[in-house]
Design a protein around this motif. Structure first.
Motif, short mmCIF file in Angstrom:
data_model
loop_
_atom_site.label_atom_id
_atom_site.label_comp_id
_atom_site.label_asym_id
_atom_site.label_seq_id
_atom_site.Cartn_x
_atom_site.Cartn_y
_atom_site.Cartn_z
N ILE A 161 7.22 -9.02 -60.34
CA ILE A 161 8.15 -9.82 -61.15
C ILE A 161 7.40 -10.42 -62.34
CG2 ILE A 161 9.62 -11.88 -61.16
CD1 ILE A 161 10.34 -11.16 -58.22
N HIS A 162 6.20 -10.90 -62.11
CA HIS A 162 5.41 -11.49 -63.19
C HIS A 162 5.25 -10.51 -64.36
CE1 HIS A 162 2.12 -14.17 -64.74
NE2 HIS A 162 1.80 -13.03 -65.36
N GLU A 163 4.79 -9.31 -64.06
CA GLU A 163 4.52 -8.36 -65.16
C GLU A 163 5.81 -7.88 -65.83
OE1 GLU A 163 1.66 -8.39 -66.17
OE2 GLU A 163 0.63 -9.13 -64.39
N VAL A 165 8.59 -9.60 -66.08
CA VAL A 165 9.11 -10.70 -66.91
C VAL A 165 8.36 -10.74 -68.24
CG1 VAL A 165 9.30 -13.23 -67.09
CG2 VAL A 165 10.13 -12.04 -65.05
N HIS A 166 7.07 -10.41 -68.23
CA HIS A 166 6.37 -10.26 -69.52
C HIS A 166 7.05 -9.19 -70.37
CE1 HIS A 166 3.08 -13.01 -69.12
NE2 HIS A 166 2.41 -12.34 -68.21
N LYS A 167 7.51 -8.12 -69.71
CA LYS A 167 8.21 -7.06 -70.45
C LYS A 167 9.49 -7.60 -71.10
CE LYS A 167 6.08 -3.09 -70.44
NZ LYS A 167 5.75 -2.46 -71.74
N ALA A 228 -2.13 -22.11 -60.94
CA ALA A 228 -2.62 -22.87 -62.10
C ALA A 228 -2.68 -22.00 -63.36
CB ALA A 228 -4.00 -23.44 -61.79
N TYR A 229 -2.67 -20.71 -63.15
CA TYR A 229 -2.68 -19.76 -64.28
C TYR A 229 -1.48 -19.99 -65.21
CZ TYR A 229 -3.19 -15.31 -66.71
OH TYR A 229 -3.36 -14.36 -67.68
N ALA A 230 -0.42 -20.59 -64.65
CA ALA A 230 0.78 -20.89 -65.46
C ALA A 230 0.46 -21.81 -66.62
CB ALA A 230 1.87 -21.50 -64.58
N ASP A 235 3.82 -18.30 -72.40
CA ASP A 235 4.35 -17.03 -71.90
C ASP A 235 3.93 -16.80 -70.45
OD1 ASP A 235 1.80 -16.68 -73.31
OD2 ASP A 235 1.95 -14.58 -72.74
N GLU A 236 2.73 -17.26 -70.08
CA GLU A 236 2.32 -17.14 -68.68
C GLU A 236 3.15 -18.09 -67.81
OE1 GLU A 236 0.73 -14.78 -67.53
OE2 GLU A 236 -0.31 -14.02 -69.30
N PHE A 237 3.46 -19.27 -68.34
CA PHE A 237 4.29 -20.21 -67.59
C PHE A 237 5.67 -19.60 -67.31
CE2 PHE A 237 7.41 -23.74 -67.56
CZ PHE A 237 6.98 -24.38 -66.40
ZN LIG Z 1 0.73 -12.79 -67.10
#
Ligand SMILES: [Zn+2]
Length: 274
Positions: A161-163, A165-167, A228-230, A235-237
C-alpha cells in the motif's frame, strides 16, 4: 509456479472471463485478513480489479526469486486496495497506467545513495529499503515485507500500500503528498482549491506527528504509533498514514481523527464487512 497467471497472460482476449481461482483468492484473504474488512460487494470488485491488474502488469523476481501465483495475487490485491473506491480524475487501474513492471526481491533492497556536501565532496552510502516506487517507472518490493503484511497490520505497516500510494501521489508528476483531485472534492469549487485544502489538512497532521515524534524521542513522551519514517517528508507521511488507514482503521481513527474524513473522501466509502 505461475500456472494460472501464465494462462491469463497467454490469452489476453480472455482475461475478462478468467476469474482468479477460488482457492487462490480465499488463501489470499486468509493470509491478509485486513482485506476482509470490506464487504462481499467490495471484495468482488477487488477480485475483478486484481485480475485486471495481473493482466496489465509484469512481475520480475530479483535475486533468483520465483514469483508464484500466490505471490502475484497477494501483491496485486493489496496494490488494488487504494484504488478500489477512489475518487478523482482517474478511475480504478488508470491510476497505475504509467508503468508495467513490479520487481520483487527476496528481502530488503540495498540502494546506493549519494549526496554532495558544501565542499563538493561526494558521500555515498547504502540504504536498506523495503520497497520503492519510481515516477513513470517500476515498483520494487521486498517479498519478506509483503509476506509479513498480515502480521504487521496491527502496527499500521504495509509496504505494498505504501509504494502504490506513492504512485497515486506521483500520478500528477510531483511526490508532494497530494494526489490529483477533482473539482468538487469535499465541496471545493475547483481542483486547485481541493488541492489547497488537502495540503493544509495533511500538513497539520504531518506537523502534529513530527511534534509527537520529537517529544517521544527527545523528552520521553508517549511513543508514536506509525513508523517514524513518516516524519521524513510530507509525501512519506501520506504513504505511511494511508497504509495505516487501510490495515488498521480503528487505531488510525483514534490517532489521526482529523485525517479520516479526508481519506474517506479520497479512497471512497467501501461497503463494510457485515
Ligand atoms: Zn516511501
Amino acid at each position: 509456479m505461475l500456472r494460472w497467471l501464465q494462462k491469463l497472460r497467454g490469452q489476453p482476449g480472455r482475461v475478462a472471463q478468467r476469474q482468479i481461482p477460488d482457492t487462490l483468492w480465499q488463501t489470499t484473504l486468509q493470509d491478509f485478513p485486513f482485506l476482509q474488512r470490506h464487504g462481499a460487494q467490495s471484495l468482488e470488485t477487488l477480485r475483478d480489479l486484481t485480475r485486471a491488474f495481473l493482466g496489465d502488469k509484469e512481475f520480475h523476481g530479483a535475486g533468483g526469486l520465483v514469483i508464484t501465483d500466490a505471490m502475484a495475487v497477494a501483491i496485486a490485491a493489496q496494490a488494488c486496495l487504494p484504488v478500489l473506491g477512489i475518487a478523482g480524475p482517474y478511475r480504478g487501474l488508470a491510476w497505475y497506467d504509467d508503468f508495467v513492471g513490479i520487481v520483487v526481491h527476496p528481502g530488503a533492497v540495498l540502494a546506493t545513495r549519494e549526496t554532495v556536501d558544501d565542499d563538493g565532496v561526494v558521500h555515498a552510502w547504502q540504504e536498506e529499503l523495503s520497497g520503492e516506487a519510481m515516477q513513470d517507472g517500476p515498483v520494487t518490493l521486498s517479498w519478506e515485507d509483503v509476506a509479513g503484511a498480515g502480521r504487521t497490520a496491527g502496527e499500521g505497516y504495509n509496504v505494498v500500500i505504501h509504494e502504490f500510494v506513492h504512485k497515486l501521489d506521483m500520478r500528477d508528476g510531483a511526490a508532494d503528498g497530494c494526489p490529483p483531485l477533482p473539482a468538487g472534492f469535499m465541496g471545493a469549487a475547483t481542483a486547485a482549491r481541493a488541492r489547497a485544502a488537502w495540503r493544509a489538512t495533511l500538513n497539520s497532521g504531518y506537523l502534529e506527528f513530527c511534534d509527537k515524534l520529537s517529544m517521544a524521542e527527545r523528552f520521553g513522551g508517549a511513543p508514536v504509533w506509525l513508523d517514524a519514517y513518516a516524519a521524513e517528508s510530507i509525501d512519506e507521511f501520506f504513504a505511511v498514514a494511508s497504509e495505516a488507514y487501510f490495515v488498521n482503521p480503528e487505531r488510525f481513527a483514534r490517532d489521526f481523527p482529523a485525517l479520516v474524513a479526508m481519506f474517506d473522501a479520497l479512497y471512497g466509502a467501501l461497503t463494510p464487512a457485515a
